[in-house]
Write a protein that holds these residues in place. Structure first.
Motif, PDB file in Angstrom:
ATOM      1  N   ALA B  95       0.886  -1.276   0.014  1.00 57.95           N
ATOM      2  CA  ALA B  95      -0.111   0.049   0.069  1.00 57.95           C
ATOM      3  C   ALA B  95       0.837   1.264  -0.119  1.00 57.95           C
ATOM      4  O   ALA B  95       0.573   2.230  -0.705  1.00 57.95           O
ATOM      5  CB  ALA B  95      -0.810   0.011   1.116  1.00 57.95           C
ATOM      6  N   GLU B  96       2.011   0.873   0.761  1.00 63.80           N
ATOM      7  CA  GLU B  96       2.887   2.348   0.509  1.00 63.80           C
ATOM      8  C   GLU B  96       3.669   2.572  -0.827  1.00 63.80           C
ATOM      9  O   GLU B  96       3.615   3.847  -1.236  1.00 63.80           O
ATOM     10  CB  GLU B  96       4.144   2.033   1.690  1.00 63.80           C
ATOM     11  CG  GLU B  96       3.787   2.323   3.333  1.00 63.80           C
ATOM     12  CD  GLU B  96       4.887   1.534   3.933  1.00 63.80           C
ATOM     13  OE1 GLU B  96       4.387   1.617   5.370  1.00 63.80           O
ATOM     14  OE2 GLU B  96       5.898   1.267   3.441  1.00 63.80           O
ATOM     15  N   GLY B  97       3.825   1.380  -1.371  1.00 60.21           N
ATOM     16  CA  GLY B  97       4.130   1.637  -2.674  1.00 60.21           C
ATOM     17  C   GLY B  97       3.481   1.969  -3.995  1.00 60.21           C
ATOM     18  O   GLY B  97       3.685   2.555  -4.831  1.00 60.21           O
ATOM     19  N   LEU B  98       2.109   1.457  -3.587  1.00 60.59           N
ATOM     20  CA  LEU B  98       1.277   1.624  -4.888  1.00 60.59           C
ATOM     21  C   LEU B  98       1.047   2.818  -5.421  1.00 60.59           C
ATOM     22  O   LEU B  98       1.065   3.003  -6.581  1.00 60.59           O
ATOM     23  CB  LEU B  98      -0.028   0.930  -4.315  1.00 60.59           C
ATOM     24  CG  LEU B  98      -0.821   0.241  -5.454  1.00 60.59           C
ATOM     25  CD1 LEU B  98      -0.072  -0.700  -6.379  1.00 60.59           C
ATOM     26  CD2 LEU B  98      -2.143  -0.240  -5.032  1.00 60.59           C
ATOM     27  N   PRO B  99       0.775   3.918  -4.603  1.00 62.77           N
ATOM     28  CA  PRO B  99       0.482   5.416  -5.222  1.00 62.77           C
ATOM     29  C   PRO B  99       1.742   5.886  -6.077  1.00 62.77           C
ATOM     30  O   PRO B  99       1.457   6.211  -7.257  1.00 62.77           O
ATOM     31  CB  PRO B  99       0.293   6.326  -3.991  1.00 62.77           C
ATOM     32  CG  PRO B  99      -0.062   5.431  -3.129  1.00 62.77           C
ATOM     33  CD  PRO B  99       0.953   4.095  -3.310  1.00 62.77           C
ATOM     34  N   GLU B 100       3.051   5.682  -5.784  1.00 64.32           N
ATOM     35  CA  GLU B 100       4.013   6.077  -6.413  1.00 64.32           C
ATOM     36  C   GLU B 100       4.016   5.095  -7.820  1.00 64.32           C
ATOM     37  O   GLU B 100       4.082   5.971  -8.855  1.00 64.32           O
ATOM     38  CB  GLU B 100       5.325   5.745  -5.572  1.00 64.32           C
ATOM     39  CG  GLU B 100       5.647   6.869  -4.497  1.00 64.32           C
ATOM     40  CD  GLU B 100       5.991   8.226  -5.193  1.00 64.32           C
ATOM     41  OE1 GLU B 100       6.663   8.113  -6.009  1.00 64.32           O
ATOM     42  OE2 GLU B 100       5.318   9.159  -4.779  1.00 64.32           O
ATOM     43  N   THR B 101       3.696   4.051  -7.681  1.00 64.81           N
ATOM     44  CA  THR B 101       3.864   3.234  -8.998  1.00 64.81           C
ATOM     45  C   THR B 101       2.751   3.552  -9.918  1.00 64.81           C
ATOM     46  O   THR B 101       2.861   3.577 -11.118  1.00 64.81           O
ATOM     47  CB  THR B 101       3.982   1.734  -8.604  1.00 64.81           C
ATOM     48  OG1 THR B 101       5.055   1.637  -7.837  1.00 64.81           O
ATOM     49  CG2 THR B 101       4.029   0.832  -9.806  1.00 64.81           C
ATOM     50  N   ALA B 102       1.353   3.706  -9.192  1.00 62.07           N
ATOM     51  CA  ALA B 102       0.609   4.116  -9.948  1.00 62.07           C
ATOM     52  C   ALA B 102       0.600   5.309 -10.934  1.00 62.07           C
ATOM     53  O   ALA B 102       0.330   5.489 -12.075  1.00 62.07           O
ATOM     54  CB  ALA B 102      -0.904   4.224  -9.012  1.00 62.07           C
ATOM     55  N   LYS B 103       1.139   6.554 -10.292  1.00 60.95           N
ATOM     56  CA  LYS B 103       1.439   7.497 -10.941  1.00 60.95           C
ATOM     57  C   LYS B 103       2.243   7.409 -12.203  1.00 60.95           C
ATOM     58  O   LYS B 103       2.073   7.816 -13.133  1.00 60.95           O
ATOM     59  CB  LYS B 103       2.204   8.602 -10.182  1.00 60.95           C
ATOM     60  CG  LYS B 103       1.124   9.566  -9.165  1.00 60.95           C
ATOM     61  CD  LYS B 103       1.935  10.671  -8.455  1.00 60.95           C
ATOM     62  CE  LYS B 103       2.104  10.185  -7.105  1.00 60.95           C
ATOM     63  NZ  LYS B 103       2.892  10.956  -6.177  1.00 60.95           N
ATOM     64  N   LEU B 104       3.411   6.772 -11.720  1.00 62.21           N
ATOM     65  CA  LEU B 104       4.626   6.523 -12.823  1.00 62.21           C
ATOM     66  C   LEU B 104       3.919   5.723 -13.836  1.00 62.21           C
ATOM     67  O   LEU B 104       4.177   5.895 -15.103  1.00 62.21           O
ATOM     68  CB  LEU B 104       5.975   5.892 -12.042  1.00 62.21           C
ATOM     69  CG  LEU B 104       6.772   5.313 -12.939  1.00 62.21           C
ATOM     70  CD1 LEU B 104       7.425   6.533 -13.805  1.00 62.21           C
ATOM     71  CD2 LEU B 104       7.792   4.405 -12.198  1.00 62.21           C
ATOM     72  N   ALA B 105       3.248   4.652 -13.441  1.00 64.17           N
ATOM     73  CA  ALA B 105       2.637   3.895 -14.615  1.00 64.17           C
ATOM     74  C   ALA B 105       1.647   4.596 -15.522  1.00 64.17           C
ATOM     75  O   ALA B 105       1.634   4.290 -16.656  1.00 64.17           O
ATOM     76  CB  ALA B 105       2.165   2.559 -13.999  1.00 64.17           C
ATOM     77  N   ALA B 106       0.882   5.240 -14.807  1.00 60.03           N
ATOM     78  CA  ALA B 106      -0.337   5.980 -15.652  1.00 60.03           C
ATOM     79  C   ALA B 106       0.274   6.992 -16.632  1.00 60.03           C
ATOM     80  O   ALA B 106      -0.087   7.087 -17.845  1.00 60.03           O
ATOM     81  CB  ALA B 106      -1.032   6.721 -14.730  1.00 60.03           C
TER      82      ALA B 106
END
Lengths: 318, 314
Positions: B95-106
């Protein structure tokens, strides 16, 4: 997952989706006419009939073969290309910019970078070779069995392949690295396992295609058994696209192995593996641009060359 | 339609279960005892009784089949177990890492689509053969570039030579530019290739000739007739690139030092943190399967001919 041809295209990133081929070549009604092969190299074919293609190989292709030949010579006889030692350097000559004496410059320990790239070829290329061998042997066997036996076995094997495809290649490779541990050979095997699915799918579809042809029916009709038919008729006639995919995967494997090397899961330092060279040069990005730039360019050139050759094997030669 | 839908969802669930099983067999059912390597380390000073307790908590003394059932039940309930490296719940680390990766991936995916569409449409629309030739060579070059090298090269050029993007500090947007570009380049290549080919394929269709004969302009034909029909195969490949997106974020986040799922993956492999790795692989498979399920369900919306047939066959 719905098995579509394009899904296969996506996983190898390069295989032509059949849409174009099917639409551009109306059905002739002749079973013996070979349908146009997928262009594994990934360039858009112009839709011109095969006969109009040039007989003389293009400059790009000659260049590609030259690059691959050079890389292979680096593997066989690195001493011919450089007199410097790839492991021990001269401390006084550290971090020198590229010059006549040091073509690619020197690193923080005064080692000649060109020598390290040349001597590193053996690690990167043999790794790619192992990876392709693993994928080719395992994948083609699965595809051959699935395609020729058919029925439940086919369905089960292809579902397993679907599962492998639903896990991103790098994650699958990393999982296998956790299992096997770090090292050049382990990284190569991990990359190879990732390519099994692509080989299995392609070889299965080729086998299914060849099995429907008249000459295979004729062979069965004249009393040949399945193994003989497989060996004599199906395998030779379905091998060309598989070889093209192997050439393509060779390039993919070089990239993947250098990536694993970069992440630190491949060969340990001071091995001059190409990915590791770039990883080591990363600390000097601000001052010594050559340490990352030159090994990277070598990787790009070799991969481009293998892709070009794969394309030639897969389509243009016919 | 309902039957088709339930069938497809059932298939997706089956693939997910199989992905879980494959990773479980690879990672946990094998004799390697990476958990104990950490806890039996004398520096930790754990008493034998405490070690037994740890063993019980991670459930490693159970037979493999029981472990499998427990882990599967845990995953179904949203409990991914505990990280070996930090001892915190895996779910928390994800959960900690997901927002960062979601931004990057999007960002990476959007830019990849823009790049691919630009390459394909310009090469298809241009009247100059050389522009077309150059553009068509771009995707083959893109897939031949090691992603990590591209990232380093971008840092080198934009941060150190041109000083356009700060290496440390900088705003949120500034810190995203280079990683997004790095991620987009390899993903745009297959998209551009497929889009180019489907555009070419659609141009050979009779309805394009009819539109031309009626006097439609090139622009009208491209947008009204060709682009829409070329979309379906491209969508298929777009769905498939989501797997690449996750793999690409491992490299990109490592190069740029961003703390997301990709970085977590890299740390999990280095520390042989098996519960974390298993959760990440299942998460990746989940994203991949869901996205492709959505893509499959979108086909009939985009192409009414497919809806009429009753089943999706592209």
């Amino acid at each position: 997952m719905t098995i579509t041809e394009s899904q296969q295209a996506g996983t190898t990133s390069l295989t032509t989706p059949t849409t174009k081929a099917q639409q551009a070549w109306p059905e002739t009604g002749q079973q013996t006419t070979e349908p146009p092969r997928t262009d594994a190299g990934g360039r858009v074919t112009e839709g011109a009939p095969a006969k109009r293609r040039r007989r003389i190989p293009s400059i790009g292709l000659i260049l590609a073969w030259a690059i691959v030949a050079a890389a292979l010579l680096w593997v066989v006889a690195p001493g011919l290309f450089t007199a410097y030692d790839p492991i021990s350097g001269v401390a006084a000559e550290k971090l020198q910019a590229p010059s006549i004496a040091h073509l690619f410059g020197t690193d923080a320990l005064g080692r000649d970078l060109f020598a390290r790239v040349v001597h590193g070829a053996v690690h990167s290329l043999s790794g790619a070779f192992i990876a392709v061998a693993v994928g080719l042997v395992a994948g083609t066997s699965i595809g051959l069995v699935a395609g020729s036996v058919g029925g439940i076995l086919d369905a089960v094997l292809m579902r397993v392949i679907d599962v492998l495809l639903s896990i991103p290649g790098l994650l699958l490779a990393l999982t296998i690295i956790i299992l096997l541990g770090f090292g050049t050979v382990n990284a190569a095997i991990a990359v190879g396992v990732g390519s099994i699915a692509a080989f299995a799918r392609l070889s299965r579809s080729e086998v299914v295609r060849v099995r429907r042809t008249d000459y295979v029916e004729a062979a069965f009709g004249s009393g040949a058994r399945l193994p003989i038919v497989l060996l004599r008729h199906v395998l030779p006639n379905s091998i060309a696209p598989v070889v093209a995919l192997a050439a393509l995967q060779f390039g993919v494997a070089i990239l993947a192995i250098s990536t694993l090397g970069f992440l630190g899961y491949g060969a340990p330092p001071p091995t001059p593996e190409w990915g590791l060279l770039i990883a080591e040069g990363r600390n000097y990005v601000a001052t010594s641009w050559w340490l990352t730039t030159f090994p990277g360019i070598v990787v790009v050139l070799v991969v481009l060359a293998t892709n070009r050759i794969s394309q030639w094997i897969g389509g243009e030669r016919a | 339609m309902t039957r088709y839908l339930t069938g497809r969802i059932g298939q997706a669930v089956l693939v997910l279960w199989a992905a879980f099983t494959v990773t479980f067999v690879l990672l946990q059912a094998l004799p390697g005892d990476s958990i104990m390597i950490k806890f039996e380390n004398p520096e930790l000073g754990l008493s034998p009784a405490q070690i037994l307790e740890v063993r019980a908590r991670y459930g490693i003394d159970e037979p493999a089949v029981l472990q499998y059932i427990h882990t599967l039940m845990g995953f179904l309930a949203g409990d991914f177990g505990y990280s070996i490296e930090t001892g915190t719940p895996v779910l928390q680390r994800l959960a900690e890492g997901l927002p960062e990766t979601a931004k990057l991936a999007a960002g990476g995916f959007l830019l990849a689509v823009v790049l691919a569409v630009t390459i394909a449409f310009v090469s298809s629309y241009t009247r100059f053969a050389w522009i077309r030739g150059v553009l068509l060579a771009v995707p083959s070059l893109f897939i031949s570039i090691p992603t990590f090298w591209l990232g380093i090269l971008l840092i080198q050029v934009f941060s150190f030579q041109l000083r356009l993007v700060p290496v440390i500090g900088g705003t949120e947007a500034q810190s995203l530019i280079l990683p997004v570009l790095t991620l987009a380049v390899p993903i745009s290549a297959p998209l551009a290739q497929v889009l180019c080919r489907s555009l070419d394929a659609v141009y050979t269709q009779p309805f394009v000739a009819v539109a031309q004969a009626k006097g439609a302009s090139r622009q009208w034909i491209l947008w009204r007739h060709v682009a829409r029909n070329a979309l379906v195969p491209t969508l298929t490949v777009a769905g498939l690139t989501f797997g690449e997106l996750i793999a690409g974020s491992v490299i990109t986040e490592t190069v740029f030092g961003r703390n997301g799922i990709g970085r977590l993956t890299e740390q999990a492999v280095t520390a042989q943190d098996i519960p974390v790795m298993q959760a990440i692989v299942v998460l990746a498979a989940f994203v991949f399967v869901s996205v492709n399920l959505i893509v499959d369900l979108l086909y009939p919306v985009l192409d009414p001919r497919l809806a009429a047939k009753g089943r999706v066959a592209v």
